[in-house]
Design a protein around this motif. Structure first.
Motif, PDB file in Angstrom:
ATOM      1  N   ASP A 104       0.816  -1.210   0.000  1.00  0.00           N
ATOM      2  CA  ASP A 104       0.000   0.000   0.000  1.00  0.00           C
ATOM      3  C   ASP A 104       0.855   1.268   0.000  1.00  0.00           C
ATOM      4  O   ASP A 104       0.429   2.323   0.458  1.00  0.00           O
ATOM      5  CB  ASP A 104      -0.963   0.008   1.189  1.00  0.00           C
ATOM      6  CG  ASP A 104      -0.236  -0.022   2.534  1.00  0.00           C
ATOM      7  OD1 ASP A 104       1.004  -0.156   2.542  1.00  0.00           O
ATOM      8  OD2 ASP A 104      -0.915   0.096   3.579  1.00  0.00           O
ATOM      9  N   THR A 105       2.075   1.148  -0.537  1.00  0.00           N
ATOM     10  CA  THR A 105       2.946   2.317  -0.657  1.00  0.00           C
ATOM     11  C   THR A 105       2.253   3.420  -1.450  1.00  0.00           C
ATOM     12  O   THR A 105       1.570   3.161  -2.442  1.00  0.00           O
ATOM     13  CB  THR A 105       4.266   1.933  -1.360  1.00  0.00           C
ATOM     14  OG1 THR A 105       4.972   1.001  -0.541  1.00  0.00           O
ATOM     15  CG2 THR A 105       5.155   3.144  -1.596  1.00  0.00           C
ATOM     16  N   ASP A 106       2.445   4.654  -1.009  1.00  0.00           N
ATOM     17  CA  ASP A 106       1.863   5.802  -1.700  1.00  0.00           C
ATOM     18  C   ASP A 106       2.310   5.806  -3.169  1.00  0.00           C
ATOM     19  O   ASP A 106       3.481   5.549  -3.462  1.00  0.00           O
ATOM     20  CB  ASP A 106       2.338   7.089  -1.010  1.00  0.00           C
ATOM     21  CG  ASP A 106       1.837   8.334  -1.706  1.00  0.00           C
ATOM     22  OD1 ASP A 106       0.687   8.722  -1.474  1.00  0.00           O
ATOM     23  OD2 ASP A 106       2.621   8.923  -2.491  1.00  0.00           O
ATOM     24  N   GLU A 108       3.028   8.070  -5.389  1.00  0.00           N
ATOM     25  CA  GLU A 108       4.168   8.929  -5.726  1.00  0.00           C
ATOM     26  C   GLU A 108       5.474   8.326  -5.207  1.00  0.00           C
ATOM     27  O   GLU A 108       6.507   8.361  -5.892  1.00  0.00           O
ATOM     28  CB  GLU A 108       3.958  10.319  -5.128  1.00  0.00           C
ATOM     29  CG  GLU A 108       5.044  11.323  -5.504  1.00  0.00           C
ATOM     30  CD  GLU A 108       4.744  12.720  -4.981  1.00  0.00           C
ATOM     31  OE1 GLU A 108       5.684  13.527  -4.929  1.00  0.00           O
ATOM     32  OE2 GLU A 108       3.582  12.991  -4.626  1.00  0.00           O
ATOM     33  N   GLN A 109       5.435   7.733  -4.002  1.00  0.00           N
ATOM     34  CA  GLN A 109       6.634   7.103  -3.446  1.00  0.00           C
ATOM     35  C   GLN A 109       7.018   5.857  -4.239  1.00  0.00           C
ATOM     36  O   GLN A 109       8.203   5.558  -4.415  1.00  0.00           O
ATOM     37  CB  GLN A 109       6.393   6.742  -1.980  1.00  0.00           C
ATOM     38  CG  GLN A 109       6.242   7.949  -1.070  1.00  0.00           C
ATOM     39  CD  GLN A 109       5.926   7.556   0.357  1.00  0.00           C
ATOM     40  OE1 GLN A 109       5.535   6.424   0.639  1.00  0.00           O
ATOM     41  NE2 GLN A 109       6.090   8.497   1.272  1.00  0.00           N
ATOM     42  N   ASP A 125      11.083   0.756   2.614  1.00  0.00           N
ATOM     43  CA  ASP A 125       9.898   1.428   3.112  1.00  0.00           C
ATOM     44  C   ASP A 125      10.002   1.553   4.627  1.00  0.00           C
ATOM     45  O   ASP A 125      10.354   0.600   5.312  1.00  0.00           O
ATOM     46  CB  ASP A 125       8.653   0.614   2.740  1.00  0.00           C
ATOM     47  CG  ASP A 125       7.368   1.368   3.040  1.00  0.00           C
ATOM     48  OD1 ASP A 125       7.073   1.564   4.236  1.00  0.00           O
ATOM     49  OD2 ASP A 125       6.665   1.747   2.096  1.00  0.00           O
TER      50      ASP A 125
END
Length: 236
Positions: A104-106, A108-109, A125
């Motif tokens: 569920d990493t953002d 944009e990241q 992360d």
């Protein structure tokens, strides 16, 4: 153009990552598949970066990772994980993974992480950093790492600090005012002195050695009181 392959047993996850990465003008998802077809798919599509699910029902991510590392031109591999897969992380680190990302990493990241991996950097992360460090140090004596760091020259310790921040060689060269070829030589020397580690392992050792600064929260400002007036902009 950065070429990316996505390996996950869930079609929905693969489609979501395709959609996110497809918004970046410099990234192209050239393939996506489940674990069983991963090595052949990567061999045929020649991606620069592979996003690999660490735990799959048909062929687990660690098995796929070993197959990818044996390819003639292995890609950079970031493991996609969840909070309940910590037992796999240390093994993936030893297997040559250069990144660890939560599913569920953002968005944009995630895009920036792919760029960093393609440039030769590493990504951890924040949600899995402690677990990766803990799993690695459970099997590798911390004192051994400390002794290895002590053998580095001041310049090599500075390079290790930048590795701890996840920087790629061109970024390190810019920070240190050195030629990229010189930085490459320093990185090779650092990794060799640390026992032939990869960049993520070196980043973990840099963290444990206290070389990576932890951002401090900004001090809280006292609430304004009645009658207070802001200082003039040109006040000295």
């Amino acid at each position: 153009m950065i070429r990316v392959a996505v390996v996950d047993d869930e079609q929905l996850v693969r489609s979501g990552l395709r959609m996110i990465l497809g918004t970046a003008p410099d990234i192209e998802v050239v393939a996506d598949c489940g674990g069983g077809e991963a090595v052949d798919t990567v061999r045929g599509s020649a991606p620069d970066v592979v996003l690999l699910d660490i735990r799959m029902p048909d062929v687990d991510g660690l098995t796929v990772l070993r197959g990818l590392r044996d390819l003639p031109r292995p890609p950079a591999v970031a493991m996609l994980t969840t909070f309940d897969a910590n037992e796999y992380l240390a093994a993936a680190l030893r297997g040559g993974a250069t990144g660890f990302l939560l599913k569920d990493t953002d968005p944009e990241q995630l895009v920036q992480a792919v760029r960093t991996l393609a440039a030769g950097g590493s990504v951890l992360d924040p949600g899995v950093t402690r677990a990766v460090i803990g799993g690695y140090l459970a099997a590798e004596a911390e004192s051994t790492a400390a002794r290895a760091v002590a053998t580095l020259t001041p310049r090599e310790r500075e390079v290790l600090t930048h590795l701890g921040a996840g920087l790629a060689n061109p970024q390190i060269a810019e920070r240190m005012g050195l030629a990229p070829s010189t930085v490459k030589d320093h990185v090779r020397a650092v990794l060799g002195k640390l026992g032939g580690l990869n960049r993520v392992q070196a980043a973990i050792i840099a963290d444990r050695a206290g070389l990576v600064a932890t951002p401090r929260p900004a001090p809280a400002r006292a609430p304004a009181r009645p009658g207070d007036h802001p200082a003039p902009r040109d006040a000295r």
